[in-house]
Design a protein around this motif. Structure first.
Motif, short mmCIF file in Angstrom:
data_model
loop_
_atom_site.label_atom_id
_atom_site.label_comp_id
_atom_site.label_asym_id
_atom_site.label_seq_id
_atom_site.Cartn_x
_atom_site.Cartn_y
_atom_site.Cartn_z
N ARG A 87 0.83 -1.21 0.00
CA ARG A 87 0.00 0.00 0.00
C ARG A 87 0.86 1.25 0.00
NH1 ARG A 87 -2.64 -3.83 -0.61
NH2 ARG A 87 -4.89 -3.96 -0.62
N ILE A 88 1.89 1.28 0.80
CA ILE A 88 2.78 2.45 0.85
C ILE A 88 3.43 2.68 -0.51
CG2 ILE A 88 4.95 3.32 1.81
CD1 ILE A 88 3.98 1.95 4.48
N ARG A 89 3.87 1.60 -1.14
CA ARG A 89 4.51 1.71 -2.45
C ARG A 89 3.52 2.25 -3.49
NH1 ARG A 89 6.04 -3.44 -3.08
NH2 ARG A 89 7.83 -3.08 -1.75
N GLY A 93 4.48 5.88 -3.73
CA GLY A 93 5.56 5.70 -4.68
C GLY A 93 6.93 5.58 -4.05
N ARG A 94 6.96 5.01 -2.86
CA ARG A 94 8.26 4.90 -2.18
C ARG A 94 8.26 3.70 -1.24
NH1 ARG A 94 8.55 9.00 2.88
NH2 ARG A 94 10.00 7.39 3.51
N GLU A 95 9.45 3.36 -0.78
CA GLU A 95 9.61 2.33 0.23
C GLU A 95 9.54 3.02 1.58
OE1 GLU A 95 9.81 -0.97 -0.61
OE2 GLU A 95 9.54 -0.22 -2.63
#
Length: 98
Positions: A87-89, A93-95
């Motif tokens: 979900r965060i990715r 758009g990031r780790e």
């Protein structure tokens, strides 16, 4: 979608938003806007000691909720971590270490 009566959890809002977006895109393109919300969502429950349970449930308007409980287990703790990481990715758009 607003009449379904789902719990106020992000996983349900995410599913509803995806259907709304699909219907808007179809309408703008002059296509049939027939995507429907299936009412399905999953929630994780922390039990401590690196054990997590998972509830997989479907809420539909005018029907009783249907679902099941898995766990708790350490495997589901890893599943929960992967769910959050995904979900965060997708959203940001990031780790991000959760």
């Amino acid at each position: 979608m607003t009449s379904v009566g789902t719990p106020k959890a992000g996983v349900f809002a995410e599913g509803q938003a995806a259907v709304a977006a699909q219907r808007i895109v179809a309408t703008v393109r002059g296509e049939s806007a027939d995507a429907t919300y299936d009412g399905r969502g999953i929630c994780y429950l922390e039990f401590g000691g690196d054990r997590v349970a998972k509830v997989d449930v479907t809420f539909r308007a005018g029907e009783r909720p249907v679902g099941g409980l898995q766990g708790p287990s350490a495997d589901l703790a890893a599943d929960k971590h992967a769910f959050g990481t995904d979900r965060i990715r997708r959203w940001f758009g990031r780790e991000w270490d959760i």
